[in-house]
Design an enzyme around this catalytic site. Structure first.
Site, mmCIF file in Angstrom:
data_model
loop_
_atom_site.group_PDB
_atom_site.id
_atom_site.type_symbol
_atom_site.label_atom_id
_atom_site.label_comp_id
_atom_site.label_asym_id
_atom_site.label_seq_id
_atom_site.Cartn_x
_atom_site.Cartn_y
_atom_site.Cartn_z
ATOM 1 N N LEU A 12 0.815 -1.206 0.000
ATOM 2 C CA LEU A 12 0.000 0.000 0.000
ATOM 3 C C LEU A 12 0.854 1.265 0.000
ATOM 4 O O LEU A 12 0.574 2.224 -0.723
ATOM 5 C CB LEU A 12 -0.939 -0.010 1.211
ATOM 6 N N ASP A 13 1.915 1.267 0.810
ATOM 7 C CA ASP A 13 2.750 2.472 0.871
ATOM 8 C C ASP A 13 3.510 2.687 -0.429
ATOM 9 O O ASP A 13 3.908 3.808 -0.754
ATOM 10 C CB ASP A 13 3.724 2.390 2.046
ATOM 11 N N GLN A 43 2.157 1.818 -3.442
ATOM 12 C CA GLN A 43 1.167 2.196 -4.442
ATOM 13 C C GLN A 43 0.744 3.661 -4.282
ATOM 14 O O GLN A 43 0.482 4.343 -5.260
ATOM 15 C CB GLN A 43 -0.067 1.295 -4.324
ATOM 16 N N CYS A 44 0.660 4.135 -3.049
ATOM 17 C CA CYS A 44 0.269 5.517 -2.793
ATOM 18 C C CYS A 44 1.507 6.414 -2.791
ATOM 19 O O CYS A 44 2.624 5.956 -2.549
ATOM 20 C CB CYS A 44 -0.438 5.627 -1.435
ATOM 21 N N THR A 45 1.281 7.680 -3.063
ATOM 22 C CA THR A 45 2.370 8.650 -3.004
ATOM 23 C C THR A 45 2.513 9.112 -1.569
ATOM 24 O O THR A 45 1.819 10.025 -1.115
ATOM 25 C CB THR A 45 2.080 9.853 -3.921
#
Length: 730
Positions: free
Chosen positions: A590-591, A593-595
């Protein structure tokens, strides 16, 4: 003797013969349009210049037995703005707008307004009246007898205006004596009244004389009345006719003539040495002469006018122009000589007020810091923001702060609960019920912040290499590609603010093809990149289908054929890459994939991205401008009031550091090199679809595949060589 404002402030009560002649003062009326135009001129033209400004006031004869007319200022009273110079026309022959000259002193501060030498300014304007009388100008252009003065302070930030009028009047010393004053219909015989009424109506209906406020009337022995210009007086004195000195009287009072008569009597007494004057206060009813409302009076003037130095020169009268009589004329405000104040903030349209307030800082910047700042370019620039997340929200806000009014936001996502703290255009309400589309919510927020913004939201994803398209979705994806192409072609500047590397590929290609300004902002955890893309490799659309693409691409290399000059181009976001863009989010946590960034990073990068755009728009070479560095010694660099125009800005928040870099276009760039652009022009959306479904296709097309093979071979040979050397040493 001065008659002050209103009936209760000293209207003449003496009816007997020989009373002092008193005058009803001029009263002012200022239209809101005057203050709006003054504010605009102050911001756009005058700046901090406090030089006197010529203005024009308007008045007309009284038209109502109960109400006096005012000297009015309207928007057209001020000089035109620079953009209006060619379109402004002069009103000629308007019977309701007799024009008189005035002067405006507008100060920069409230303290400066109060510190003005008011008596000195009044005396200076009286000097002009005096000079005009003795030079003969007042006979040629009699409106100068009613010239006026206005001092003001325009608090543009609060939309309040402090102002004070003065109507300079030369003091008759000793005062004129009133012998008789009656309605004109009682003074004249029936035949004389009819003839004078007809003459006045003819004078007022002529486009040449309707706005000439001072004149004289010659009444022959046969009762025929003729109206003449003041300049004709010397040739008419021996006619033996009855003469009346007429003027447009804005006052309605039956017992007093109005203020313009004061300087008229000064002219008559000093210029023509008359001791007995019959004056005609011309007034109207429904646009026609009304001799029952008009007045005729007889006044006695003293030729010497009480100047001690001239007691022995009775014949000279007022002919010595070096000695100016005293002057009065500051307007009364509720019976007191104090300025007036008006606030327009409450009456202004909120949208108009918002526009004015939004532009205030920008226009003030032009006064001292940036005189060359072109606000018209900024307001006309159409910006397309690809991505309405943390960067998109910040960029949109800052574009509005710079005066950009046309903003389009493109995004396919919805507002999530985690967005509002970092994405400044969203609130909790935008997150409810599954969340509103970011592009739509952002536009609503921009319009709430600034109603004059021309914002549009586009809900659409960007097709990306490395994200293969199923056959059943090809038509939809190609439609998105075409729509993106139309959007880019219809905008002037495109910001690439998306989360992933591959989502920037198609916009970069389309910008290179259309030679559009493109600016990228990308974030790491504590570092950022902001860069402007160079110009496209080909300036015009040409039929290249019959040519060998690779041969032409090799010949052109990383140069740009713009305006016939062959100059090395600046690179785009992909020019330093040696692989084609692929899916960067698959199989990521998740970290990843997200900015995930430090909260302060996006505002910094967004501000630099917008500043880059402003710099490009103000640079003479615009998109083709060379990369500049601080303290650059490059003789080709152009010094700009906004500072240098770099190619790339890279910063680190952990180190609190920032540096400017330059990277030139690559022959093998997968987004902007000549081979890619030519292939796109040849095959269109088929090429885009192939690039999306087969990322290695771009590497093959641009020669990156061969380059990587050569690099691998070189590395293998180098390793073998090192192994041989090791054996020898052993």
């Amino acid at each position: 003797m001065e008659l002050v404002n209103g009936i209760s402030q000293g209207i003449m009560t003496e009816k007997e013969s020989g009373s002092v002649l008193q005058f009803a003062p001029f009263q002012s009326a200022v239209d809101e349009g005057f203050w709006h135009r003054l504010s605009s001129l102050k911001l756009n033209k005058f700046g901090i210049d406090e030089s006197p400004i010529p203005i024009t006031g308007f008045y007309s004869p009284c038209t109502n037995s109960r109400v006096s007319n005012h000297l009015s200022l309207i928007a057209e009273s001020l000089p035109p703005e620079p953009s209006e110079q060619s379109s402004v026309t002069t009103n000629v022959g308007n019977r309701n707008r007799c024009s008189v000259p005035g002067i405006l002193y507008n100060t920069n501060t409230f303290e400066g307004f109060h510190a003005l030498n008011k008596q000195g300014l009044l005396k200076a304007e009286a000097q002009k009246v005096w000079d005009d009388i003795h030079s003969g100008k007042a006979e040629e252009d009699c409106a100068v007898l009613s010239r006026f003065l206005l001092i003001s302070f325009a608090d543009i930030k609060k939309w309040s205006f402090h102002y004070w009028f003065a109507f300079p009047a030369l003091v008759l010393d000793p005062p004129a004596t009133l012998v008789d004053l009656r309605p004109a219909s009682q003074w004249l015989s029936l035949d004389e009244a009819e003839s004078l009424s007809a003459a006045c109506n003819e004078w007022r209906s002529s486009s040449v004389t309707t706005d000439v406020p001072f004149f004289f009337v010659s009444i022959a022995s046969n009762s025929h009345a003729t109206i003449k210009h003041l300049k004709e007086w010397p040739s008419c004195q021996q006619d033996g006719n009855k003469f009346l000195f007429g003027f447009y009287d804005p006052c309605h009072l039956p017992t007093n003539p109005s203020w313009p008569l004061r300087n008229f009597l000064a002219l008559i007494g000093s210029r023509w040495n008359l001791e007995k004057v019959c004056f005609f206060c011309y007034r109207e009813n429904r646009g026609f002469a009304d001799l029952s409302l008009s007045l005729i009076g007889e006044a006695l003037l003293s030729v010497s006018q009480g100047f001690p130095e001239h007691k022995n020169h009775i014949c000279s009268g007022w002919k010595d122009t070096h000695l100016v009589p005293n002057a009065v004329g500051w307007e009364f405000n509720r019976g007191k000589k104090v300025p007036r104040c008006i606030s327009l903030a409450q009456s202004m349209d909120p949208k108009r007020l918002a526009i004015s307030a939004a532009d205030l800082n920008l226009k003030l910047m032009r006064w001292r810091a940036l005189p060359s700042l072109n606000l018209n370019i900024l307001s006309a620039t159409k910006c397309l923001l690809l991505g309405a997340g943390t960067l998109g929200c910040q960029v949109a806000r800052l574009l509005m702060a710079w005066g950009v009014r046309k903003i389009t936001l493109l995004d396919s996502g919805k507002v999530a609960m985690s967005n509002p703290p970092r994405q400044s255009l969203y609130t909790l309400e935008d997150c409810l019920n599954g969340g509103e589309f970011k592009a739509i919510a952002a536009v609503k927020s921009l319009e709430r912040i600034f109603p004059a913004v021309e914002a549009e939201g586009v809900v659409m994803g960007i097709p990306m290499p490395g994200h293969p398209v199923p056959s059943q979705e090809e038509d939809s994806v190609l439609q998105d590609c075409r729509r993106l192409q139309v959007l880019i072609d219809s905008h002037d500047a495109i910001f690439l603010l998306t989360d992933t590397r591959e989502s920037r590929w198609l916009p970069t290609l389309l910008c290179a093809n259309s030679n559009k300004i493109a600016i990228t902002a990308a974030l790491g955890f504590d570092s950022f990149l902001v860069m402007r893309h160079g110009s496209g490799p080909i300036s015009t659309v040409t039929d290249f289908e019959a040519q060998d693409m690779r041969t032409l691409a090799a010949k052109m290399g990383n140069f740009s054929l713009i305006d016939g000059d062959k100059e090395q181009r600046l690179g785009c976001y992909f020019c330093n890459d040696v692989v084609a863009p692929i899916d960067s989010t698959a199989n990521r946590t998740l970290d990843q994939q997200c900015t995930v960034t430090r909260p302060g990073l996006a505002p910094i990068a967004s501000a630099l991205a917008v500043e880059l755009l402003v710099g490009i728009l103000h640079h003479p070479h615009r998109i083709c401008a060379k990369a500049e560095f601080a303290n650059s010694t490059d003789s080709g660099s152009i010094e700009q009031p906004l500072g240098i125009l770099p190619h790339q800005v890279r910063g680190s928040l952990s180190q609190f550091s920032q540096m400017t870099l330059v990277g030139h276009a690559s022959n093998s760039c997968t987004a902007c090199c000549t081979a890619v652009v030519l292939e796109y022009r040849k095959r269109g959306m088929d090429f885009v679809l192939q690039a999306i479904n087969h990322p290695t296709y771009l590497e093959d097309l641009t020669g990156l595949t061969e380059l990587m093979k050569s690099a691998s071979s070189f590395q293998l040979d180098w390793d073998n060589e090192m192994d041989d050397d090791d054996c020898i040493e052993i």
